[in-house]
Design an enzyme around this catalytic site. Structure first.
Site, mmCIF file in Angstrom:
data_model
loop_
_atom_site.group_PDB
_atom_site.id
_atom_site.type_symbol
_atom_site.label_atom_id
_atom_site.label_comp_id
_atom_site.label_asym_id
_atom_site.label_seq_id
_atom_site.Cartn_x
_atom_site.Cartn_y
_atom_site.Cartn_z
ATOM 1 N N ALA A 57 0.842 -1.207 0.000
ATOM 2 C CA ALA A 57 0.000 0.000 0.000
ATOM 3 C C ALA A 57 0.872 1.251 0.000
ATOM 4 O O ALA A 57 2.085 1.188 0.236
ATOM 5 C CB ALA A 57 -0.911 -0.003 1.222
ATOM 6 N N THR A 58 0.241 2.374 -0.278
ATOM 7 C CA THR A 58 0.950 3.658 -0.256
ATOM 8 C C THR A 58 0.148 4.673 0.558
ATOM 9 O O THR A 58 -1.070 4.541 0.702
ATOM 10 C CB THR A 58 1.102 4.249 -1.686
ATOM 11 O OG1 THR A 58 -0.187 4.326 -2.286
ATOM 12 C CG2 THR A 58 2.016 3.401 -2.556
ATOM 13 N N ILE A 59 0.873 5.670 1.058
ATOM 14 C CA ILE A 59 0.206 6.871 1.566
ATOM 15 C C ILE A 59 0.111 7.792 0.351
ATOM 16 O O ILE A 59 1.079 7.938 -0.400
ATOM 17 C CB ILE A 59 0.977 7.526 2.743
ATOM 18 C CG1 ILE A 59 0.310 8.835 3.183
ATOM 19 C CG2 ILE A 59 2.453 7.764 2.414
ATOM 20 C CD1 ILE A 59 0.911 9.426 4.486
ATOM 21 N N SER A 60 -1.049 8.371 0.125
ATOM 22 C CA SER A 60 -1.240 9.218 -1.059
ATOM 23 C C SER A 60 -0.374 10.474 -0.979
ATOM 24 O O SER A 60 0.106 10.857 0.093
ATOM 25 C CB SER A 60 -2.710 9.619 -1.198
ATOM 26 O OG SER A 60 -3.524 8.474 -1.279
ATOM 27 N N HIS A 65 -4.140 14.698 -0.738
ATOM 28 C CA HIS A 65 -4.782 14.853 0.573
ATOM 29 C C HIS A 65 -5.399 16.255 0.690
ATOM 30 O O HIS A 65 -6.520 16.421 1.165
ATOM 31 C CB HIS A 65 -3.760 14.630 1.696
ATOM 32 C CG HIS A 65 -3.405 13.187 1.897
ATOM 33 N ND1 HIS A 65 -2.174 12.771 2.357
ATOM 34 C CD2 HIS A 65 -4.119 12.056 1.702
ATOM 35 C CE1 HIS A 65 -2.165 11.446 2.445
ATOM 36 N NE2 HIS A 65 -3.322 10.986 2.048
ATOM 37 N N ASP A 152 -14.617 -4.119 4.387
ATOM 38 C CA ASP A 152 -14.666 -3.750 2.971
ATOM 39 C C ASP A 152 -15.317 -2.379 2.837
ATOM 40 O O ASP A 152 -16.533 -2.236 3.008
ATOM 41 C CB ASP A 152 -15.465 -4.801 2.190
ATOM 42 C CG ASP A 152 -15.404 -4.559 0.683
ATOM 43 O OD1 ASP A 152 -14.997 -3.445 0.274
ATOM 44 O OD2 ASP A 152 -15.758 -5.483 -0.078
ATOM 45 N N GLY A 153 -14.489 -1.397 2.547
ATOM 46 C CA GLY A 153 -14.967 -0.010 2.470
ATOM 47 C C GLY A 153 -15.986 0.223 1.370
ATOM 48 O O GLY A 153 -16.697 1.227 1.401
HETATM 49 N N1 SAH Z 1 -5.725 7.200 2.295
HETATM 50 C C1 SAH Z 1 -4.635 6.354 2.753
HETATM 51 C C2 SAH Z 1 -4.324 5.160 1.870
HETATM 52 C C3 SAH Z 1 -4.454 5.327 0.376
HETATM 53 S S1 SAH Z 1 -4.009 3.840 -0.511
HETATM 54 C C4 SAH Z 1 -3.386 7.176 2.941
HETATM 55 O O1 SAH Z 1 -3.198 8.194 2.271
HETATM 56 O O2 SAH Z 1 -2.553 6.745 3.745
HETATM 57 C C5 SAH Z 1 -5.566 3.009 -0.599
HETATM 58 C C6 SAH Z 1 -5.877 2.149 0.592
HETATM 59 O O3 SAH Z 1 -7.121 1.516 0.325
HETATM 60 C C7 SAH Z 1 -4.883 1.011 0.881
HETATM 61 O O4 SAH Z 1 -4.468 1.111 2.203
HETATM 62 C C8 SAH Z 1 -5.686 -0.261 0.631
HETATM 63 O O5 SAH Z 1 -5.334 -1.347 1.481
HETATM 64 C C9 SAH Z 1 -7.110 0.207 0.903
HETATM 65 N N2 SAH Z 1 -8.177 -0.575 0.268
HETATM 66 C C10 SAH Z 1 -8.202 -1.114 -0.992
HETATM 67 N N3 SAH Z 1 -9.365 -1.745 -1.212
HETATM 68 C C11 SAH Z 1 -10.115 -1.618 -0.065
HETATM 69 C C12 SAH Z 1 -11.422 -2.043 0.312
HETATM 70 N N4 SAH Z 1 -12.203 -2.770 -0.510
HETATM 71 N N5 SAH Z 1 -11.861 -1.724 1.539
HETATM 72 C C13 SAH Z 1 -11.092 -1.006 2.398
HETATM 73 N N6 SAH Z 1 -9.839 -0.570 2.101
HETATM 74 C C14 SAH Z 1 -9.352 -0.856 0.866
#
Ligand code: SAH
Length: 242
Positions: A57-60, A65, A152-153
């Site tokens: 994963a990444t921080i955006s 933001h 699951d978001g």
């Molecule tokens: N907004 C965060 C992460 C952005 S990356 C930041 O800036 O730090 C996108 C994130 O969405 C990742 O951490 C990934 O694991 C999460 N993600 C992907 N699919 C998802 C889902 N179905 N439900 C919840 N989270 C999910």
């Protein structure tokens, strides 16, 4: 834009984002000055680009933001309920909590809350550790102003709604109906959506996702505005083993 805004400290990064007109509103500036990205990004926290945080994963990027905060700002005030989908590092969850907190009194969960929903358990734990690195982050968790949930978001989190503001931090295949249902009237969602599923593609520009601002009006009417092309990681099914 990215290379102009990077800094060597949180203050320098935020000031550069402000000087270049990315940050427009002082409330966003103050909230970002109050949250040190170094607590959330283990590598080059003050560069204006995404950084890896583990778990694939990444921080955006900081400018994304900012953009999310700027669009959602009219719906971020003391008392607001906010859903941060794909909360990852927890950085934006923290900034949202600051934006709905009245600094004149200690934070309480009764005056609005931010739900961070993330489907990777390791990232939920990581974001909790990250928030605990600062005094206000720790307080937000302790009083329940910030709640981090694994799930699951795409389905939202109905228990915490209806939401004044929903932020989606990964590209959705579609405007997930549960998210629109969980928006308050009035309320606003900031969501990157895969263009392939909207019946159009931007050949040549290399961008096949767009940020959309979805507004639910007081009478329940929903309108969608396409903002600009982006490149986000997709919202996916959770990994089978974690
Ligand atoms: N907004 C965060 C992460 C952005 S990356 C930041 O800036 O730090 C996108 C994130 O969405 C990742 O951490 C990934 O694991 C999460 N993600 C992907 N699919 C998802 C889902 N179905 N439900 C919840 N989270 C999910």
């Amino acid at each position: 834009m990215a290379w102009h805004c990077s800094g060597t400290s949180n203050v320098e990064l935020v000031n550069n984002l402000s000087r270049n007109g990315i940050i427009k509103n002082d409330r966003v500036k103050q909230a970002m000055l109050g949250v040190d990205r170094a607590n959330y990004s283990p590598h080059s926290p003050y560069q204006d680009c995404p950084q890896t945080i583990g778990f694939s994963a990444t921080i955006s990027a900081p400018h994304m933001h900012v953009t999310a905060c700027e669009y959602l700002l009219p719906f971020l005030h003391p008392g607001s309920r906010v859903l941060d989908v794909g909360s990852g590092s927890g950085y934006l969850t923290h900034v949202f909590a600051s934006l709905i907190t009245d600094n004149s009194s200690p934070p309480t969960s009764s005056n609005g809350h931010v739900i961070g929903i993330e489907h990777i358990k390791g990232l939920v734990d990581l974001s909790r550790n990250n928030l605990n690195k600062s005094e206000d982050g720790r307080q937000f968790l302790e009083c329940g102003k910030i709640k981090l949930v694994q799930g699951d978001g795409r389905l939202g989190y109905a228990e915490g709604g209806p939401y004044d503001a929903i932020h989606v931090g990964a590209a959705a295949a579609t405007f997930h109906p549960q998210l629109i249902e969980q928006l308050k009237a009035p309320g606003r969602m900031f969501i990157p959506v895969d263009a392939a599923n909207e019946g159009f593609r931007s050949f040549g520009r290399g961008l096949d996702q767009y940020i959309w601002v979805v507004n639910k009006k007081e009478d329940g009417t929903v309108t969608k505005e396409k903002i600009f092309g982006v490149s986000y990681v997709p919202l996916t099914d959770a990994p089978a083993h974690q």
